[in-house]
Design an enzyme around this catalytic site. Structure first.
Site, PDB file in Angstrom:
ATOM      1  NE  ARG A  91      50.718  29.415  25.577  1.00 33.41           N
ATOM      2  CZ  ARG A  91      51.155  30.645  25.907  1.00 33.41           C
ATOM      3  NH1 ARG A  91      52.394  30.823  26.333  1.00 33.41           N
ATOM      4  NH2 ARG A  91      50.354  31.691  25.813  1.00 33.41           N
ATOM      5  CG  HIS A 119      47.629  33.808  21.803  1.00 33.54           C
ATOM      6  ND1 HIS A 119      46.899  33.126  22.758  1.00 33.54           N
ATOM      7  CD2 HIS A 119      48.641  34.424  22.487  1.00 33.54           C
ATOM      8  CE1 HIS A 119      47.436  33.334  23.949  1.00 33.54           C
ATOM      9  NE2 HIS A 119      48.487  34.120  23.818  1.00 33.54           N
ATOM     10  CD  GLN A 122      47.516  38.753  24.039  1.00 31.30           C
ATOM     11  OE1 GLN A 122      48.053  38.044  24.871  1.00 31.30           O
ATOM     12  NE2 GLN A 122      47.207  40.019  24.280  1.00 31.30           N
ATOM     13  CG  ASP A 205      54.143  38.777  19.373  1.00 31.23           C
ATOM     14  OD1 ASP A 205      54.791  38.810  20.439  1.00 31.23           O
ATOM     15  OD2 ASP A 205      53.614  37.724  18.943  1.00 31.23           O
ATOM     16  CB  CYS A 245      50.568  39.673  23.033  1.00 31.10           C
ATOM     17  SG  CYS A 245      52.070  39.143  22.189  1.00 31.10           S
ATOM     18  NE  ARG A 273      45.339  36.577  27.387  1.00 36.49           N
ATOM     19  CZ  ARG A 273      46.297  35.679  27.177  1.00 36.49           C
ATOM     20  NH1 ARG A 273      47.509  36.077  26.865  1.00 36.49           N
ATOM     21  NH2 ARG A 273      46.054  34.371  27.247  1.00 36.49           N
TER      22      ARG A 273
HETATM   23  N1   CP Z   1      50.642  37.026  25.969  1.00 35.20           N
HETATM   24  C1   CP Z   1      50.819  35.755  26.395  1.00 35.20           C
HETATM   25  O1   CP Z   1      50.173  34.826  25.941  1.00 35.20           O
HETATM   26  O2   CP Z   1      51.773  35.619  27.350  1.00 35.20           O
HETATM   27  P1   CP Z   1      52.306  34.242  27.959  1.00 35.20           P
HETATM   28  O3   CP Z   1      53.070  33.537  26.846  1.00 35.20           O
HETATM   29  O4   CP Z   1      53.202  34.639  29.091  1.00 35.20           O
HETATM   30  O5   CP Z   1      51.146  33.408  28.391  1.00 35.20           O
HETATM   31  N1  NVA Z   2      54.061  35.086  19.063  1.00 33.96           N
HETATM   32  C1  NVA Z   2      54.474  34.760  20.408  1.00 33.96           C
HETATM   33  C2  NVA Z   2      53.385  35.097  21.364  1.00 33.96           C
HETATM   34  C3  NVA Z   2      53.689  34.795  22.808  1.00 33.96           C
HETATM   35  C4  NVA Z   2      52.559  35.151  23.718  1.00 33.96           C
HETATM   36  C5  NVA Z   2      54.853  33.286  20.462  1.00 33.96           C
HETATM   37  O1  NVA Z   2      54.148  32.460  19.860  1.00 33.96           O
HETATM   38  O2  NVA Z   2      55.852  32.958  21.102  1.00 33.96           O
END
Ligand code: CP
Ligand code: NVA
Length: 289
Positions: A91, A119, A122, A205, A245, A273
């Site tokens: 990540r 993502h 997701q 989101d 999400c 997930r």
């Molecule tokens: N939806 C998602 O990716 O959640 P987290 O940021 O908690 O991993």
């Molecule tokens: N768009 C959000 C998604 C988190 C799962 C972010 O990038 O913070």
């Protein structure tokens, strides 16, 4: 697996089938590195438990512990992790870091657990949820209300590949760039009610993603007319489901009455997930449905 855009329809469908079935234990005696530059609840836990389900051992690594680009180059970190692990998952703040990792490891798959632009894990869980709730993805109408961000882009890419209609409603300055906006069956508008008309799924989101805190005030102001509330949901199909999400901020991008109400499918989505992560990793390890 850095984006859904680079994957074929057949690959996405195979991952979804594996997510719904038995994947065996292709990770028996093997490890998966989980490298995080940003916080996570769902992604870390679903990935760790998916690795366990596939017979493997997850190793969680905080980016500041390995010192990406500081203590060691991105490429050397990726090559090092590939010495011990069957998959390197990360990540990252900058999608380019994943591309550099994939170029360096070559044989070992690099799995995107969220970047600034995508993502895909997701997106895969969202497609699985749509498949389960509607019976088929082809022909579904998905209205995404708010920011044309990483989560929106990955779902748009996946929906486009699988023949679903994806409409983004975003204020000026927050819509998709040309490459995503011009995908087959993807469109955008600045009108949330028009986008939601007849939708099977209404998705939103957060307005301020991780790392965008400096833009918080401007974003909250721009997105104010884009809250998903009961009035907006009334434009959707009467059986429409609400998706998010997570994490969510009730009273900003979604009202509590919608996310905690009867149309919400966010906990099914969160559970998916785990299943989609298992399907994706099994496929990357050569398992066929
Ligand atoms: N939806 C998602 O990716 O959640 P987290 O940021 O908690 O991993
Ligand atoms: N768009 C959000 C998604 C988190 C799962 C972010 O990038 O913070």
């Amino acid at each position: 697996m850095l984006t859904l855009a680079e994957m074929s329809r057949e690959t996405i469908e195979a991952m979804l089938s594996l997510a719904e079935g038995d994947c065996g234990r292709p990770l028996e005696g093997k490890g998966v590195a989980l490298l995080f530059e940003k916080p996570s609840a769902r992604t870390r836990h679903s990935m760790e438990m998916a690795v366990v389900a596939l017979g493997g051992h997850p190793v969680y690594v905080r980016a500041d512990e390995v010192g990406i680009g500081g203590r060691e180059s991105v490429e050397d970190i990726a090559r090092t992790l590939a010495c011990y692990h069957a998959i390197v998952a990360a990540r990252v703040k900058d999608h380019g870091v994943l591309e550099a990792m994939q170029a360096a490891t070559q044989e070992t798959p690099v799995l995107n657990m969220l970047s600034d632009i995508a993502h895909p894990l997701q997106g895969l869980a969202d497609l699985l949820t749509i498949k389960q709730l509607r019976g088929s993805i082809e022909g579904a109408k998905i209205a995404f209300i708010g920011d044309g961000n990483n989560v929106a882009r990955s779902l748009a890419e996946g929906a486009s590949k699988l023949g679903a209609e994806f409409v983004l409603a975003a204020p000026e300055g927050y819509a998709f760039e040309e490459a995503t906006a011009s995908l087959p069956s993807v469109s955008q508008t600045d009108d949330p009610a028009a986008a939601t008309q007849g939708a099977d799924f209404v998705y939103t989101d957060v307005w301020v993603s991780m790392g965008q805190d400096g833009e918080g005030e401007a974003r909250r102001e721009a997105f104010l007319p884009y809250q998903v509330d009961e009035a907006l949901m009334a434009h959707a199909d009467e059986d429409a489901k609400f998706l998010h999400c997570l994490p969510a901020i009730r009273g900003q991008e979604v009202s509590a009455s919608v996310i905690d109400g009867p149309q919400s499918a966010v906990w099914r989505q969160a559970e998916n997930r785990l299943h989609s992560a298992r399907g994706a990793m099994a496929y990357l390890l050569g398992v066929q449905p």
